[in-house]
Write a protein that holds these residues in place. Structure first.
Motif, PDB file in Angstrom:
ATOM      1  N   LYS A  60       0.928  -1.379  -0.095  1.00  0.00           N
ATOM      2  CA  LYS A  60       0.327  -0.507   0.112  1.00  0.00           C
ATOM      3  C   LYS A  60       0.953   0.936   0.049  1.00  0.00           C
ATOM      4  O   LYS A  60       1.426   1.163   1.447  1.00  0.00           O
ATOM      5  N   PRO A  61       1.512   1.627  -1.270  1.00  0.00           N
ATOM      6  CA  PRO A  61       2.411   2.858  -1.245  1.00  0.00           C
ATOM      7  C   PRO A  61       1.825   4.229  -0.908  1.00  0.00           C
ATOM      8  O   PRO A  61       0.790   4.623  -0.017  1.00  0.00           O
ATOM      9  N   ASN A  62       2.977   5.087  -0.607  1.00  0.00           N
ATOM     10  CA  ASN A  62       2.389   6.228   0.042  1.00  0.00           C
ATOM     11  C   ASN A  62       2.661   7.769  -0.980  1.00  0.00           C
ATOM     12  O   ASN A  62       2.837   8.758  -0.620  1.00  0.00           O
ATOM     13  N   HIS A  63       3.044   6.793  -2.050  1.00  0.00           N
ATOM     14  CA  HIS A  63       3.781   7.415  -2.779  1.00  0.00           C
ATOM     15  C   HIS A  63       3.198   7.743  -4.435  1.00  0.00           C
ATOM     16  O   HIS A  63       3.304   6.164  -4.450  1.00  0.00           O
ATOM     17  N   GLU A  64       3.362   8.759  -5.594  1.00  0.00           N
ATOM     18  CA  GLU A  64       2.766   8.530  -6.430  1.00  0.00           C
ATOM     19  C   GLU A  64       4.031   7.441  -7.418  1.00  0.00           C
ATOM     20  O   GLU A  64       3.189   7.063  -8.078  1.00  0.00           O
ATOM     21  N   ASN A  65       4.949   7.108  -7.183  1.00  0.00           N
ATOM     22  CA  ASN A  65       6.051   5.985  -7.554  1.00  0.00           C
ATOM     23  C   ASN A  65       5.818   5.077  -7.207  1.00  0.00           C
ATOM     24  O   ASN A  65       6.307   3.905  -7.458  1.00  0.00           O
ATOM     25  N   GLY A  66       4.620   4.843  -5.981  1.00  0.00           N
ATOM     26  CA  GLY A  66       4.622   2.946  -5.714  1.00  0.00           C
ATOM     27  C   GLY A  66       5.213   2.079  -5.314  1.00  0.00           C
ATOM     28  O   GLY A  66       5.362   1.413  -4.106  1.00  0.00           O
ATOM     29  N   SER A  67       6.047   3.364  -4.173  1.00  0.00           N
ATOM     30  CA  SER A  67       6.971   2.692  -2.706  1.00  0.00           C
ATOM     31  C   SER A  67       5.828   3.607  -1.636  1.00  0.00           C
ATOM     32  O   SER A  67       5.315   4.180  -1.630  1.00  0.00           O
ATOM     33  N   ILE A  68       6.659   3.307  -0.671  1.00  0.00           N
ATOM     34  CA  ILE A  68       6.633   3.490   1.004  1.00  0.00           C
ATOM     35  C   ILE A  68       7.772   4.087   1.262  1.00  0.00           C
ATOM     36  O   ILE A  68       8.787   4.047   1.424  1.00  0.00           O
ATOM     37  N   TYR A  69       7.470   5.312   1.892  1.00  0.00           N
ATOM     38  CA  TYR A  69       8.471   6.582   3.092  1.00  0.00           C
ATOM     39  C   TYR A  69       7.725   6.391   4.300  1.00  0.00           C
ATOM     40  O   TYR A  69       6.512   7.185   4.541  1.00  0.00           O
ATOM     41  N   GLY A  70       8.756   6.205   5.318  1.00  0.00           N
ATOM     42  CA  GLY A  70       8.480   7.485   6.461  1.00  0.00           C
ATOM     43  C   GLY A  70       7.079   6.460   7.496  1.00  0.00           C
ATOM     44  O   GLY A  70       7.564   5.132   6.977  1.00  0.00           O
ATOM     45  N   TYR A  71       7.247   7.331   8.805  1.00  0.00           N
ATOM     46  CA  TYR A  71       6.821   6.174   9.294  1.00  0.00           C
ATOM     47  C   TYR A  71       5.676   5.168   9.011  1.00  0.00           C
ATOM     48  O   TYR A  71       5.249   4.478   9.352  1.00  0.00           O
ATOM     49  N   LYS A  72       4.476   6.324   9.006  1.00  0.00           N
ATOM     50  CA  LYS A  72       3.429   5.607   8.724  1.00  0.00           C
ATOM     51  C   LYS A  72       3.126   5.113   7.738  1.00  0.00           C
ATOM     52  O   LYS A  72       2.532   3.843   8.215  1.00  0.00           O
ATOM     53  N   ALA A  73       3.871   4.972   6.736  1.00  0.00           N
ATOM     54  CA  ALA A  73       3.562   3.812   5.328  1.00  0.00           C
ATOM     55  C   ALA A  73       4.616   2.600   5.470  1.00  0.00           C
ATOM     56  O   ALA A  73       4.066   1.998   5.775  1.00  0.00           O
ATOM     57  N   TRP A  74       5.284   2.173   6.861  1.00  0.00           N
ATOM     58  CA  TRP A  74       6.549   1.337   6.883  1.00  0.00           C
ATOM     59  C   TRP A  74       5.486   0.659   8.646  1.00  0.00           C
ATOM     60  O   TRP A  74       4.967  -0.332   8.232  1.00  0.00           O
ATOM     61  N   THR A  75       5.319   0.812   8.687  1.00  0.00           N
ATOM     62  CA  THR A  75       3.660   0.519  10.178  1.00  0.00           C
ATOM     63  C   THR A  75       2.699   0.150   9.667  1.00  0.00           C
ATOM     64  O   THR A  75       2.284  -0.903   9.640  1.00  0.00           O
ATOM     65  N   GLU A  76       1.701   0.980   8.937  1.00  0.00           N
ATOM     66  CA  GLU A  76       0.899   0.487   8.220  1.00  0.00           C
ATOM     67  C   GLU A  76       0.791  -0.548   7.708  1.00  0.00           C
ATOM     68  O   GLU A  76       0.351  -1.524   7.739  1.00  0.00           O
ATOM     69  N   ASN A  77       1.885  -0.696   6.178  1.00  0.00           N
ATOM     70  CA  ASN A  77       2.226  -1.721   6.016  1.00  0.00           C
ATOM     71  C   ASN A  77       3.040  -2.890   6.490  1.00  0.00           C
ATOM     72  O   ASN A  77       1.844  -4.440   6.045  1.00  0.00           O
ATOM     73  N   TYR A  78       3.561  -2.917   7.314  1.00  0.00           N
ATOM     74  CA  TYR A  78       4.273  -4.368   8.437  1.00  0.00           C
ATOM     75  C   TYR A  78       3.084  -4.876   8.990  1.00  0.00           C
ATOM     76  O   TYR A  78       2.779  -5.450   9.437  1.00  0.00           O
ATOM     77  N   CYS A  79       1.945  -3.416   9.935  1.00  0.00           N
ATOM     78  CA  CYS A  79       1.014  -4.107  10.374  1.00  0.00           C
ATOM     79  C   CYS A  79      -0.187  -5.396   9.568  1.00  0.00           C
ATOM     80  O   CYS A  79      -0.637  -5.797  10.491  1.00  0.00           O
ATOM     81  N   ALA A  80      -0.450  -5.009   8.449  1.00  0.00           N
ATOM     82  CA  ALA A  80      -1.487  -5.439   7.783  1.00  0.00           C
ATOM     83  C   ALA A  80      -0.646  -6.556   7.403  1.00  0.00           C
ATOM     84  O   ALA A  80      -1.404  -7.423   7.079  1.00  0.00           O
ATOM     85  N   ILE A  81       0.492  -6.338   7.135  1.00  0.00           N
ATOM     86  CA  ILE A  81       1.412  -8.278   6.676  1.00  0.00           C
ATOM     87  C   ILE A  81       0.948  -9.032   8.097  1.00  0.00           C
ATOM     88  O   ILE A  81       1.034 -10.751   7.202  1.00  0.00           O
ATOM     89  N   LEU A  82       1.413  -8.685   8.983  1.00  0.00           N
ATOM     90  CA  LEU A  82       1.003 -10.000  10.824  1.00  0.00           C
ATOM     91  C   LEU A  82      -0.757 -10.069  10.243  1.00  0.00           C
ATOM     92  O   LEU A  82      -0.532 -10.910  10.813  1.00  0.00           O
ATOM     93  N   ASP A  83      -1.549  -9.366  10.345  1.00  0.00           N
ATOM     94  CA  ASP A  83      -2.592  -9.533  10.831  1.00  0.00           C
ATOM     95  C   ASP A  83      -3.114 -10.385   9.968  1.00  0.00           C
ATOM     96  O   ASP A  83      -4.013 -10.613   9.574  1.00  0.00           O
TER      97      ASP A  83
END
Length: 738
Positions: A60-83
């Motif tokens: 779930k990217p937070n940038h138009e280039n399709g990647s993730i940056y910063g606390y919020k995006a990494w946290t949301e994606n990691y927690c979603a993976i574990l769930d």
């Protein structure tokens, strides 16, 4: 939630002792490794990932280039993976904790670094000198798992919430992210425990049912609470491996025997653990992940740390006998029986483990950086070639590489452009200038990484296992670490040294040809008229590791230059300690592809030399003593490594006397300034057969570089590198290879 991956279904009446379970688990591991190899393999550690097609997380990217940056995006994606991450459970295993993916590798390859923080000017220099800058390279520093043992996930969560109240809103992003991550971890572990209980209810085999019930209870106890028993401690480590790997491939394990010794001794005294059980649990730990662990060595007061659990670690590795990354810390007071036993296993299993580090060379070198001996001794073997104090340092070990062969190429052609009478000595002046530019650019790149890495990829898992960092409420790259000892590795020293030596010997001294003539042959890749003759002439000059040769002279000169320039970065960037090393990891092929033909007779785009080792065929007799002495001579000497890689035929040791001689040889190598010793015991004929058909020996393990790997997992190019190293010390096999 994805479906549980359960491995069971044995007949109700079948019985299982520990040896039988280890045998079956190893067979399954080999089959899974073969499956991974057939799916493409990898030129890196075997992380214990399970190949599967059912669980495919979409970033779930937070940038138009399709990647993730910063606390919020990494946290949301990691927690979603574990769930949504499925439980993988093998009823034969003592533990759960297998993973399926790395979050960091779900990002688009070209969009790793946050584009809001460009480094375009530096990139020009990185490209010019083929520098692997380390910018956006994750982890490669060592957590202190004792923090987890003491607090458990629940205690870490409590500490985060308490520390948050002591800071203003400027730290809220750190605490909110870390709290969310730990809550997701606890949620995940509780779910897994519940699912294991459900599996136990359905299991009909009594032995396996009991194992599952015990496993579920262990996981229930450790989902929030600190581990209290030996089995709980190992299970906690297994989950830590999976949880940190899933985030960004995680990091090293630490001093395994000392971490587990209190649990072992307590359980043995209570009568709740036997040595057979402990060995089985350790074998399952090694099966779980190829994490790096250190054994033995001196404590901070110089007392040898070898204990009963140290022996059991070796026994467990012997029983499971897969890709292991165990390092023995050698010092004057090491338990001689334990040291010898480790060499026995090295030759018995021929799987590239263990390897050996030198306490004296590493500790004395680190003390030159201004640290006391007590702290230097806490720096454990933690990766392919690197050392780190668990929970205290940020190092970027093994992520920064300067291609010394490329620096040579740039300097060589500039000299030809401006000098009417070129020479090796004049070339070194150009080389020194370009080396300084390359090193300074690398230092600036590291500083750029430190300044902005939090905006790109914060260390949400390893932050939790650093001393004082939760209290400070900052990501480790933002000043949270106790020490910043930044590793800067030089790669390709043998190519550069042999090239200088060939120029001095064949052109400057012997006048066999001119620089213009040699350059013409190099630019045609030695494929023009007389090209092969010239190539062999240059290749057979006095080479690095030849023993008091011109190549050795130039290697020492390059090492001294490189070391001084890297250490000078400390003056440019106060508060950061830059430490040089010589290593290439699996970059030997990639770094070589950027360099054209070189004066040492190396053809264009061929791999550079491996780490600090010489180029193949450095001496007709391939003398180990000469090689080790030369590598010892070029050690940078500030606490980082320039490893020795040795390849031996199994026939070199075939009795007790041979083991004794090999043990003495290893100790001698460690006492002559060398820092780290990797040894392969490989039958050259077998490795050639495996190269032709990797699946003929799917359980064949080799020490590729700092890591061990299943040979079948390696790419054809990388398998060839290993084959070339082996055949270089078994010349009679070269004909068969061709």
């Amino acid at each position: 939630m994805s479906e549980i991956k359960y491995i069971g279904c044995f007949p109700t009446e079948e019985k299982f002792d520990y040896d039988k379970r280890i045998k079956l688990l190893r067979e399954r591991k080999v089959r899974q490794t073969e499956e991974k190899a057939r799916n493409g393999g990898a030129n890196e550690d075997d992380y214990g990932l399970i190949v599967q097609n059912e669980f495919n997380y979409k970033l779930k990217p937070n940038h138009e280039n399709g990647s993730i940056y910063g606390y919020k995006a990494w946290t949301e994606n990691y927690c979603a993976i574990l769930d949504s991450h499925p439980l993988y459970c093998d009823a034969l295993d003592a533990f759960v904790g297998k993973g399926f993916l790395f979050l960091e590798r779900l990002r688009p390859v070209t969009c790793k670094w946050n584009p809001a923080y460009p480094f375009d000017e530096l990139k020009v220099l990185f490209d010019k000198y083929n520098i692997i800058s380390g910018i956006d390279n994750c982890h490669h520093f060592t957590p202190d798992l004792q923090i987890g043992f003491d607090l458990g996930w629940g205690g870490i969560l409590k500490k985060l919430k308490e520390c948050k109240t002591k800071h203003d809103d400027s730290h809220a992003e750190f605490y909110d992210s870390e709290i969310a991550v730990v809550e997701a971890i606890i949620r995940f572990l509780k779910r897994c425990s519940k699912e294991i209980y459900e599996l136990a209810e359905k299991e009909n085999n009594p032995d396996l049912k009991k194992n599952l019930l015990d496993m579920a209870k262990v996981n229930e106890n450790t989902a929030e609470n600190p581990p209290k028993t030996f089995r709980e401690a190992v299970q906690w480590m297994c989950w830590f491996s999976m949880l940190s790997r899933t985030y960004n491939r995680g990091s090293a394990g630490g001093q395994l025997d000392e971490m587990l010794r209190p649990y072992y001794e307590r359980d043995i005294a209570n009568g709740t653990l036997t040595d057979d059980e402990a060995v089985f649990y350790l074998a399952c730990l090694f099966l779980q992940d190829s994490r790096y662990f250190q054994l033995a060595g001196p404590d901070e007061n110089g007392k040898d740390m070898t204990s009963r659990i140290s022996y059991l670690c070796l026994e467990a590795a012997d029983k499971i006998n897969i890709a292991c990354n165990l390092t023995i810390r050698v010092h004057d007071n090491i338990d001689k029986e334990f040291f010898r036993k480790s060499v026995e296993y090295l030759f018995k299993n021929k799987q590239g483990w263990p390897r050996y580090s030198s306490d004296s060379a590493l500790a004395e070198g680190f003390m030159k950086c201004g640290y006391p001996l007590e702290l230097a001794r806490k720096r454990v073997a933690a990766g392919c070639h690197w050392m780190c104090i668990p929970g205290m340092e940020y190092t970027m070990n093994d992520t920064v590489k300067i291609n010394l062969a490329k620096v040579f190429e740039v300097a060589y052609y500039e000299m030809l452009e401006y000098e009417s009478e070129p020479s090796a000595e004049k070339l070194f002046e150009y080389y020194s200038k370009h080396m300084k530019t390359a090193v300074d650019a690398t230092g600036n790149g590291i500083m750029h990484h430190l300044k902005y890495q939090t905006k790109s990829q914060p260390e949400l898992i390893l932050n939790l296992f650093q001393h004082g960092l939760i209290e400070k409420g900052v990501n480790i790259t933002d000043g949270g670490a106790n020490y910043y000892n930044m590793c800067v590795d030089g790669s390709g020293i043998a190519v550069a040294a042999d090239s200088f030596a060939a120029l001095e010997q064949r052109i400057d001294n012997e006048k066999k040809l001119t620089y213009k003539e040699l350059t013409s042959h190099m630019q045609s890749n030695f494929e023009d008229k007389d090209g092969e003759y010239i190539r062999l002439l240059m290749q057979n000059s006095e080479r690095y590791c030849g023993g008091d040769s011109l190549g050795d002279k130039w290697a020492k000169k390059i090492s001294e230059l490189y070391t001084a320039l890297v250490r000078d970065l400390n003056n440019q960037h106060p508060g950061i300690n830059f430490i040089p090393g010589f290593f290439s990891w699996s970059n030997t092929i990639g770094l070589g592809k950027t360099v054209g033909a070189t004066p040492n007779g190396r053809k264009a785009h061929e791999a550079i030399n491996h780490g600090a080792n010489p180029n193949g065929g450095f001496r007709p007799d391939g003398a180990v003593s000469a090689m080790c002495n030369s590598i010892g001579m070029i050690q940078p000497g500030y606490g980082n490594c320039a490893p020795v890689q040795l390849e031996f035929d199994p026939g070199i040791v075939n009795d007790a006397e041979g083991i004794d001689k090999m043990t003495s040889m290893i100790k001698t190598i460690m006492d002559t300034g060398n820092t780290l010793l990797n040894i392969n015991i490989i039958d050259a004929k077998k490795i050639l057969e495996a190269h032709r058909d990797p699946f003929k020996y799917p359980d064949l393990v080799v020490r590729v570089t700092g890591f061990t790997a299943f040979f079948a997992m390696l790419s054809p190019e990388f398998r060839q590198l290993v084959v070339d190293r082996v055949t270089s010390v078994n010349p009679e096999m070269c004909i068969e290879q061709k």
